[in-house]
Structures are given as C-alpha cells and as structure tokens.
Design a protein around this motif. Structure first.
Motif, PDB file in Angstrom:
ATOM      1  N   SER A 179       0.812  -1.221   0.000  1.00  0.00           N
ATOM      2  CA  SER A 179       0.000   0.000   0.000  1.00  0.00           C
ATOM      3  C   SER A 179       0.845   1.271   0.000  1.00  0.00           C
ATOM      4  O   SER A 179       0.321   2.371  -0.188  1.00  0.00           O
ATOM      5  CB  SER A 179      -0.923   0.015   1.219  1.00  0.00           C
ATOM      6  OG  SER A 179      -0.174   0.166   2.409  1.00  0.00           O
ATOM      7  N   SER A 180       2.143   1.124   0.199  1.00  0.00           N
ATOM      8  CA  SER A 180       3.004   2.304   0.386  1.00  0.00           C
ATOM      9  C   SER A 180       3.058   3.235  -0.821  1.00  0.00           C
ATOM     10  O   SER A 180       2.989   4.462  -0.651  1.00  0.00           O
ATOM     11  CB  SER A 180       4.412   1.866   0.791  1.00  0.00           C
ATOM     12  OG  SER A 180       4.399   1.274   2.066  1.00  0.00           O
ATOM     13  N   PRO A 181       3.181   2.728  -2.053  1.00  0.00           N
ATOM     14  CA  PRO A 181       3.192   3.657  -3.190  1.00  0.00           C
ATOM     15  C   PRO A 181       1.921   4.497  -3.286  1.00  0.00           C
ATOM     16  O   PRO A 181       1.983   5.692  -3.598  1.00  0.00           O
ATOM     17  CB  PRO A 181       3.343   2.726  -4.401  1.00  0.00           C
ATOM     18  CG  PRO A 181       4.022   1.508  -3.857  1.00  0.00           C
ATOM     19  CD  PRO A 181       3.465   1.344  -2.478  1.00  0.00           C
ATOM     20  N   ALA A 182       0.766   3.883  -2.995  1.00  0.00           N
ATOM     21  CA  ALA A 182      -0.495   4.629  -3.071  1.00  0.00           C
ATOM     22  C   ALA A 182      -0.552   5.707  -1.993  1.00  0.00           C
ATOM     23  O   ALA A 182      -0.964   6.847  -2.254  1.00  0.00           O
ATOM     24  CB  ALA A 182      -1.677   3.666  -2.919  1.00  0.00           C
ATOM     25  N   PHE A 183      -0.135   5.370  -0.769  1.00  0.00           N
ATOM     26  CA  PHE A 183      -0.131   6.380   0.287  1.00  0.00           C
ATOM     27  C   PHE A 183       0.911   7.469   0.007  1.00  0.00           C
ATOM     28  O   PHE A 183       0.660   8.652   0.271  1.00  0.00           O
ATOM     29  CB  PHE A 183       0.139   5.735   1.642  1.00  0.00           C
ATOM     30  CG  PHE A 183      -1.103   5.240   2.329  1.00  0.00           C
ATOM     31  CD1 PHE A 183      -2.024   6.130   2.844  1.00  0.00           C
ATOM     32  CD2 PHE A 183      -1.353   3.883   2.446  1.00  0.00           C
ATOM     33  CE1 PHE A 183      -3.179   5.679   3.469  1.00  0.00           C
ATOM     34  CE2 PHE A 183      -2.503   3.419   3.068  1.00  0.00           C
ATOM     35  CZ  PHE A 183      -3.422   4.322   3.579  1.00  0.00           C
ATOM     36  N   ALA A 184       2.065   7.079  -0.515  1.00  0.00           N
ATOM     37  CA  ALA A 184       3.091   8.072  -0.844  1.00  0.00           C
ATOM     38  C   ALA A 184       2.554   9.073  -1.864  1.00  0.00           C
ATOM     39  O   ALA A 184       2.791  10.283  -1.761  1.00  0.00           O
ATOM     40  CB  ALA A 184       4.337   7.371  -1.383  1.00  0.00           C
ATOM     41  N   ALA A 209      10.639   3.876   2.767  1.00  0.00           N
ATOM     42  CA  ALA A 209      11.253   4.886   1.893  1.00  0.00           C
ATOM     43  C   ALA A 209      10.196   5.574   1.039  1.00  0.00           C
ATOM     44  O   ALA A 209      10.244   6.799   0.831  1.00  0.00           O
ATOM     45  CB  ALA A 209      12.314   4.222   1.016  1.00  0.00           C
ATOM     46  N   GLU A 210       9.230   4.796   0.543  1.00  0.00           N
ATOM     47  CA  GLU A 210       8.135   5.383  -0.242  1.00  0.00           C
ATOM     48  C   GLU A 210       7.336   6.374   0.616  1.00  0.00           C
ATOM     49  O   GLU A 210       7.061   7.502   0.196  1.00  0.00           O
ATOM     50  CB  GLU A 210       7.196   4.273  -0.729  1.00  0.00           C
ATOM     51  CG  GLU A 210       7.815   3.321  -1.745  1.00  0.00           C
ATOM     52  CD  GLU A 210       7.538   3.741  -3.171  1.00  0.00           C
ATOM     53  OE1 GLU A 210       7.119   4.892  -3.395  1.00  0.00           O
ATOM     54  OE2 GLU A 210       7.764   2.908  -4.071  1.00  0.00           O
ATOM     55  N   LEU A 211       6.957   5.945   1.811  1.00  0.00           N
ATOM     56  CA  LEU A 211       6.106   6.769   2.672  1.00  0.00           C
ATOM     57  C   LEU A 211       6.774   8.088   3.054  1.00  0.00           C
ATOM     58  O   LEU A 211       6.172   9.158   2.928  1.00  0.00           O
ATOM     59  CB  LEU A 211       5.733   6.002   3.939  1.00  0.00           C
ATOM     60  CG  LEU A 211       4.755   4.847   3.806  1.00  0.00           C
ATOM     61  CD1 LEU A 211       4.496   4.226   5.175  1.00  0.00           C
ATOM     62  CD2 LEU A 211       3.450   5.289   3.181  1.00  0.00           C
ATOM     63  N   VAL A 212       8.005   8.009   3.552  1.00  0.00           N
ATOM     64  CA  VAL A 212       8.655   9.241   4.008  1.00  0.00           C
ATOM     65  C   VAL A 212       8.988  10.143   2.823  1.00  0.00           C
ATOM     66  O   VAL A 212       9.026  11.377   2.963  1.00  0.00           O
ATOM     67  CB  VAL A 212       9.897   8.952   4.876  1.00  0.00           C
ATOM     68  CG1 VAL A 212       9.492   8.205   6.142  1.00  0.00           C
ATOM     69  CG2 VAL A 212      10.958   8.188   4.114  1.00  0.00           C
ATOM     70  N   GLY A 213       9.196   9.549   1.656  1.00  0.00           N
ATOM     71  CA  GLY A 213       9.394  10.361   0.462  1.00  0.00           C
ATOM     72  C   GLY A 213       8.149  11.171   0.142  1.00  0.00           C
ATOM     73  O   GLY A 213       8.222  12.369  -0.173  1.00  0.00           O
ATOM     74  N   GLY A 214       6.978  10.526   0.220  1.00  0.00           N
ATOM     75  CA  GLY A 214       5.731  11.248   0.005  1.00  0.00           C
ATOM     76  C   GLY A 214       5.477  12.280   1.078  1.00  0.00           C
ATOM     77  O   GLY A 214       5.041  13.405   0.806  1.00  0.00           O
ATOM     78  N   LEU A 215       5.770  11.924   2.312  1.00  0.00           N
ATOM     79  CA  LEU A 215       5.550  12.844   3.427  1.00  0.00           C
ATOM     80  C   LEU A 215       6.478  14.053   3.387  1.00  0.00           C
ATOM     81  O   LEU A 215       6.169  15.094   3.972  1.00  0.00           O
ATOM     82  CB  LEU A 215       5.728  12.110   4.753  1.00  0.00           C
ATOM     83  CG  LEU A 215       4.580  11.193   5.177  1.00  0.00           C
ATOM     84  CD1 LEU A 215       4.978  10.354   6.384  1.00  0.00           C
ATOM     85  CD2 LEU A 215       3.330  12.008   5.489  1.00  0.00           C
TER      86      LEU A 215
END
Length: 405
Positions: A179-184, A209-215
């Motif tokens: 789910s991380s790419p979608a949340f990112a 890494a995906e999540l904190v990149g989006g955040l």
C-alpha cells in the motif's frame, strides 16, 4: 476547544445492540431534538444495517455536525452487513459542509469497508481529521483509502481550495509495502498533513522509503509515528533525508523499528537540525554506543525536548555515553527525567563483541592496534565497546566541568 454540551449527543459506551430501525428509533428522536448538533458519539455500541440506514436518514439533515465518533460500533456484525452500514452512514455524511472529523477505528470492516467509504472520502473536502486505526484494511483496503484521498485532492483543485486534511491515523491495519506507493502518492498530492500515525503495519524498508518520500512534501508535518515497522539502514537513510523537510517536527516515534546500529546513527545525526523536537522515541532499535555518543551531540541542539525514550537499545545504562547524554540535557537546562527508563537495555553478547573486534581489525589496522594495546594494559580483557566507553570518559568529565554538574 471543547464542544458545548448542548451541541453534543452521546451514547458512548452504553453497550446497546441496535439492529432494526425500531431499536434505534428512540435515540433518533433524541438526535433530531438537538437543534445545532456538532458532535455525535456512538462508540461502544453495535449497530446493524437497518439501524444504520435509519441513522443515516437523520444525519443527512444535520448540517452543523462537525465530529462523528463512530469507533467500535459494529461488534458481532457480519462483513456484508457492516459494508451496508458504512455505505449508508458515509453517504449521509458526504455532503455535510461542516464535518471536520470522523473516527471509524476499531471496526473490523477490512477492504469491503474501505470500498464502502471511498466515495465519501473522495467528496468530503472539509474533512480535517481521519481516524482509521485497527480496521483490518490490508493492502487492498489501504490502496483504496489512499486513492480516495488523491481523488479528494483533485476535487479540492476543481473547487479552487486547499486540501483540509491535516491528521491521518491509520495504524494496525496490515498495510505492508503493497500500500506504500499509493499512500506516498496521496501524501505528495495533499501537502497539508501535520500529523501522521501509521504504527504496526508490517511495512518494510522499501515501503518506509516510499512513505517518508511522500511525506517530505508536507513541510508542516509536526507529528510522525511509524512505530513497530521495519526500517533497517536503508529505511533509516530515507527518513534522515526526509527530516530536512520538516522544520516544525515536534514528535518522532520510530520505536521498535529495527533502525540498527548504522541506521540509528544516521537518523540521530539528522535530528541535529530539528530544534523544534519535543518528543523522540528511539526504543528497541539496536542502537549501540557510537549512536548514543552521536545522540549526546545532537541533544545539544534540541533545547525544547520534553521526552526521550531509549530503552531496549544496545549500550549499558550506566555507561559513560549515558552520562554524556545527561550532561547534554543539563546543558539545555533540562532535567534527567526527560530521559525515560533504561531498565531493559540490551548488551552485546560475547560472540557479537568478538565479531565487532574482528571487523575492526580487518577494516582499520590502527584501530585494531589500539584495541590490542588497551587489552594488554587492562587487568581483564575488554571489548571494543569497553574501550570506546573509556575513550569518552574524558569528554563526559570535561562537559560536566564546563556545566558545573
């Protein structure tokens, strides 16, 4: 600010079983009688599909409603029934112009429930706080929620308004890496988030890494809780890079995230520029003595710190590194009680100490020679950690003299 009592309707924790329209009818009359209803609390009861549909017919005529507290309201209900209930309630809430918070936590509706509320999340542009903790969303449900948030951002764009959502609580949902790419993508689109809590989701380094990149696109982020996911060194490096984006960060919880020795040090060093920090949780991360020393230096920049949790890491609670940490707190006029309990510290085993000594000998001949010399001088054999601890004793002493402690 608390909602005035005459604008709150509550059945909180009454344990009512409301299955039919007839069951819920007396309470709906009471809700209708609240002229300027702003807050609805139905948590701690169990509501069936027919009762939920009757409730929805009343809620759609409550335009002043701001907060809907609906956690733990489907205990004992079948998934298909819960799906119908969520659809009915969310459909009624979708067009309420003043709704700012919804809490649907502790309802085990899974991906079906996520799909049932997707249309609501896509349309409700006034929503500021979304609480979906412990819903069993899984990867699919997480993707559905994240895509709905992206759709809401698009709706905000269409209306010429900034996104309102600033708080997302979505822990214990088995979101995992899938789910991380979608949340990112959702995080990068919104840019409005100030509080994100996603603990205990089985997310591994790639997903982190995906999540904190989006955040990192949410520059006003003040609270980040990713406790009990898995970072290792690669996830830690991604977090360290993202930290530079959050100039207002006050709370960082990455306890029990397996940062590791190298990863922990990278994150700790990156915290030096986050002077706004008030609460840091680094518990149970296999941080070793070198990380503790780096933390002491970092703490000198964190003058408003209120809480520091380090329990369960891999250095002695009575080591000179801990004294150095306490000295750094003292330098900022902070009490020792800012530092939480160190009652469960994990020490390196003899085998691990020997492995570290072998690595040091292979990688750095000069360090190896110093270790060998120190061992010969000592009355008992010492590990590399012991020697490093002795090396910083003078630093502790010097700092204490400077501070008169």
């Amino acid at each position: 600010m608390a909602t005035p009592a005459d604008r709150v309707y509550s059945l909180e924790g009454k344990g009512l079983k409301l299955t039919t329209a007839e069951d819920i009818a007396p309470y709906l009359e009471e809700i209708r009688a609240v002229g300027n209803l702003e807050e609805l609390r139905l948590n701690g009861n169990t509501i069936g599909a027919e009762a939920a549909q009757a409730l929805a017919s009343v809620l759609k005529d409550k335009p002043t409603l701001k907060v809907a507290t609906l956690h733990d309201i489907f205990t004992g209900r079948l998934k298909d029934e819960v799906k119908l209930s969520v659809e009915a309630i969310c459909s009624a809430l979708a067009d309420l112009p003043n709704l700012i918070e919804i809490n649907l936590s502790d309802n085990a509706f899974g991906p079906l429930g996520a799909a049932a509320m997707a249309d609501f999340l896509s349309k409700q542009t006034s929503l500021q706080v979304l609480k979906l903790n412990n819903n069993g969303l899984g990867i699919q449900g997480g993707q559905t929620i994240a895509k709905a948030l992206v759709a809401c951002h698009a709706e905000c764009d269409r209306l010429g308004m900034e996104p309102s959502l600033h708080t997302l609580i979505c822990g214990r949902n088995r979101l995992e890496n899938g789910s991380s790419p979608a949340f990112a993508n959702a995080f990068a689109s919104l840019k409005s988030l100030r509080e994100v809590r996603m603990p205990q989701n089985g997310i591994r380094p790639e997903g982190i890494a995906e999540l904190v990149g989006g955040l990192s696109h949410n520059t006003g982020l003040a609270i980040l809780d990713l406790q009990d996911n898995t970072f290792t060194e690669s996830g830690s490096k991604a977090l360290a890079a993202a930290l530079s984006s959050w100039g207002s960060l006050e709370v960082l919880n990455v306890g029990d995230c397996l940062l590791g020795s190298a990863g922990g040090r990278v994150v700790i060093e990156a915290l030096r520029d986050r002077a706004s920090l008030k609460n840091i949780n680094l518990q149970y991360n296999e941080i070793e003595l070198d990380g503790a020393i780096a933390l002491a230096e970092t703490l000198r920049s964190l003058k408003t710190l209120e809480s520091l949790e380090l329990n369960g890491n891999r250095f002695d609670s009575e080591s000179n590194a801990v004294e150095l940490i306490k000295a750094a707190l003292s330098e900022n006029d902070l009490d020792d009680d800012v530092l939480g309990s160190l009652s469960d510290m994990e020490e390196l085993t003899d085998d691990e100490d020997e492995d570290e000594e072998d690595e040091d000998e292979g990688e750095d001949g000069e360090t190896s020679a110093k270790i060998e010399s120190a061992a010969k001088e000592a009355s008992e054999p010492k590990t590399p950690s012991d020697i490093l601890d002795n090396d910083i004793a003078d630093l502790v002493s010097q700092m204490k003299k400077q501070l008169n402690v």
